[in-house]
Design a protein around this motif. Structure first.
Motif: not given
Length: 275
Positions: A53, A57, A96-97
């Protein structure tokens, strides 16, 4: 200029991809377990979701090549665990990013390689061939394709799978004449291969082509590793396998027609240029 994370950038495919994307104007970051002077970047273990993660990003795209790269290098269970978990983590982190696209390394092995025990259902083999994983490595890649389909469905982000053939660099071609006397030596993948430079070409095109969803593409050289015509090879080794079209010359038996049509992929390298 797009910022792209390339996982597994220290490997054979990764080095070529990093060089090609850098030459095309991308800002690239190598993420790998192995980092050094020859392979600069960021060391990370993608089995850890937190590390995955952090590394995706703020980037626009991810090229996911990191994996145990072949069957037999680790135990079956460890190969499956590492490959599926790292792929899950990269897909999850990328979604998610909010990245614009993921391109990742699936494998020709999902098609049923090795074909030694059970021949293909037809040839040339293309993406319509039913998946028949014969190892935990192949199974991990097929699971990755299914995960891609679900993450793509949830997010709408294109997640493009490239079923690379056996990746070669110029130094590897010296071994090819040793296959020619006995065609069964390399029948396990229908005598397929792909040059690392063409892996890089296909990867760049998969980042740039107007694609939607989670398509998969076979990526191979335009020819085989053999000095004999492809039709003769099939007649000798796989005489009962139906052919879907004539096989003039030495053309690949791992069809690249879908990659040509959707990506504009045209293999530029052949072992014949070196031997």
């Amino acid at each position: 200029m797009k910022r792209v994370v390339v996982t597994g950038g220290s490997g054979k495919a990764g080095r070529a991809v990093l060089a090609a994307l850098g030459a095309a104007g991308y800002e690239v970051l190598n993420v790998d377990l192995t980092i050094g002077d020859d392979h600069p970047g960021v060391a990370a273990d993608l089995v850890d979701l937190g590390q995955a993660s952090e590394l995706v990003a703020g980037v626009e795209a991810v090229v996911h090549l990191a994996a145990i790269p072949a069957p037999g290098l680790r135990s079956e269970g460890d190969t499956f665990r590492v490959n599926t978990l790292s792929t899950y983590n990269v897909f999850s982190a990328a979604v998610r990013a909010g990245v614009e696209r993921v391109v990742w390394a699936s494998s020709e092995t999902v098609l049923g390689l090795p074909f030694d025990a059970r021949p293909p259902e037809f040839a040339p083999v293309d993406e319509t061939h039913p998946p028949r994983p014969e190892s935990s490595y192949a199974l991990s890649k097929l699971v990755g394709e299914q995960m891609a389909a679900q993450f793509g469905r949830w997010s709408g982000i294109p997640i493009v799978g490239l079923r690379y053939s056996n990746i070669m660099e110029p130094d590897d071609y010296a071994a090819f004449p040793s296959y020619w006397e006995d065609p069964r030596l390399r029948a396990w993948n229908l005598w397929g291969y792909v040059d690392a430079a063409d892996v890089a070409q296909a990867t760049r095109l998969a980042l740039e082509a107007p694609l939607e969803g989670t398509p998969v593409f076979i990526v191979a050289a335009a020819d085989t590793v053999m000095d004999r015509p492809s039709g003769d090879l099939m007649a000798e080794v796989f005489p009962r396998v139906p052919l879907t079209r004539p096989l003039p010359g030495h053309q690949t038996l791992l069809s690249i027609e879908r990659a040509a049509a959707a990506l504009g992929y045209r293999p530029a390298r052949s072992w014949r240029d070196y031997l």
